[in-house]
Design a protein around this motif. Structure first.
Motif, PDB file in Angstrom:
ATOM      1  N   PRO A  47      65.750 -35.098 -12.681  1.00 33.85           N
ATOM      2  CA  PRO A  47      65.645 -34.736 -11.258  1.00 33.85           C
ATOM      3  C   PRO A  47      64.717 -35.656 -10.458  1.00 33.85           C
ATOM      4  CG  PRO A  47      65.305 -32.821 -12.663  1.00 33.85           C
ATOM      5  CD  PRO A  47      65.381 -34.006 -13.561  1.00 33.85           C
ATOM      6  N   LYS A  48      63.729 -36.262 -11.122  1.00 33.71           N
ATOM      7  CA  LYS A  48      62.807 -37.156 -10.433  1.00 33.71           C
ATOM      8  C   LYS A  48      63.451 -38.504 -10.091  1.00 33.71           C
ATOM      9  CE  LYS A  48      58.856 -35.157 -12.802  1.00 33.71           C
ATOM     10  NZ  LYS A  48      57.865 -35.371 -13.865  1.00 33.71           N
ATOM     11  N   LEU A  49      64.486 -38.865 -10.821  1.00 31.42           N
ATOM     12  CA  LEU A  49      65.136 -40.157 -10.604  1.00 31.42           C
ATOM     13  C   LEU A  49      66.492 -40.042  -9.916  1.00 31.42           C
ATOM     14  CD1 LEU A  49      64.415 -41.841 -14.063  1.00 31.42           C
ATOM     15  CD2 LEU A  49      63.208 -42.193 -11.897  1.00 31.42           C
ATOM     16  N   LEU A  50      67.055 -38.868  -9.950  1.00 36.94           N
ATOM     17  CA  LEU A  50      68.404 -38.656  -9.432  1.00 36.94           C
ATOM     18  C   LEU A  50      68.558 -39.124  -7.990  1.00 36.94           C
ATOM     19  CD1 LEU A  50      71.171 -37.538 -10.153  1.00 36.94           C
ATOM     20  CD2 LEU A  50      70.396 -35.303  -9.391  1.00 36.94           C
ATOM     21  N   TYR A  51      67.541 -38.913  -7.167  1.00 39.06           N
ATOM     22  CA  TYR A  51      67.636 -39.273  -5.752  1.00 39.06           C
ATOM     23  C   TYR A  51      67.782 -40.781  -5.544  1.00 39.06           C
ATOM     24  CZ  TYR A  51      62.847 -41.007  -5.626  1.00 39.06           C
ATOM     25  OH  TYR A  51      61.717 -41.738  -5.826  1.00 39.06           O
TER      26      TYR A  51
END
Length: 176
Positions: free
Chosen positions: A25-29
């Motif tokens: 979730p921290k890299l998905l963006y």
């Protein structure tokens, strides 16, 4: 990731990093549509590259179609754009596993998705770099698919938008 994709330096590593980032979730963006399109293009081009060398490319073709399917999921953070559809048309035309009917079915769905997002066919076709033979085949598929997505008048308008001028007389039933 992009460095690994360049010149097919390490597509497997880039693929693994991409998948890991999609799960974090921290890299998905960071994985916007542009990044997704880079992977779509690399997957299909790498498959073609491997096939020219006589190697199997099924894994990369499956990744190509799976990523596009993921991008089309409702509420997905990186939905398809005009560039995506350009890559998908290229991939579809370079997928020997697809029959003529499969190509028409896929292209019809693609045209409907483009209409829903108000993406002009002319914008998608203008971005493609297709040689004459592939271009003729693509125009044939687009023509057949366009017939399934609207009235004859709408079909003619779509085809005219990409430079295909119809030569037949108008159908008197168009206004009905």
């Amino acid at each position: 990731m992009e460095a690994c994709l360049t010149g097919y330096l390490d597509v497997r590593r880039a693929h693994q990093l991409f998948n890991d980032a999609m799960e974090d979730p921290k890299l998905l963006y960071l994985l916007d549509t542009k990044v997704h399109n880079s992977f779509l293009r690399t997957y299909i081009e790498y498959a073609l590259h491997l096939e020219k060398q006589g190697d199997a490319a099924d894994f990369w073709r499956k990744q190509f179609w799976a990523l596009y399917k993921r991008m089309n999921q409702k509420e997905y953070q990186s939905p398809p754009n005009a560039n995506t559809y350009t890559v998908m048309l290229f991939g579809m035309m370079n997928s020997p596993e697809l029959s003529h009917d499969d190509r028409i079915f896929f292209t019809t769905k693609l045209l409907r998705a483009m209409e829903a997002k108000e993406i002009a066919l002319s914008d998608v076709v203008a971005q493609s770099h297709i040689d004459d033979e592939s271009g003729r085949a693509l125009l044939e598929i687009l023509s057949e698919s366009a017939k399934q997505t609207g009235s004859r008048a709408q079909v003619m308008q779509k085809l005219e938008s990409i430079g295909i001028v119809p030569t037949s007389e108008p159908n008197i039933l168009d206004g009905v």
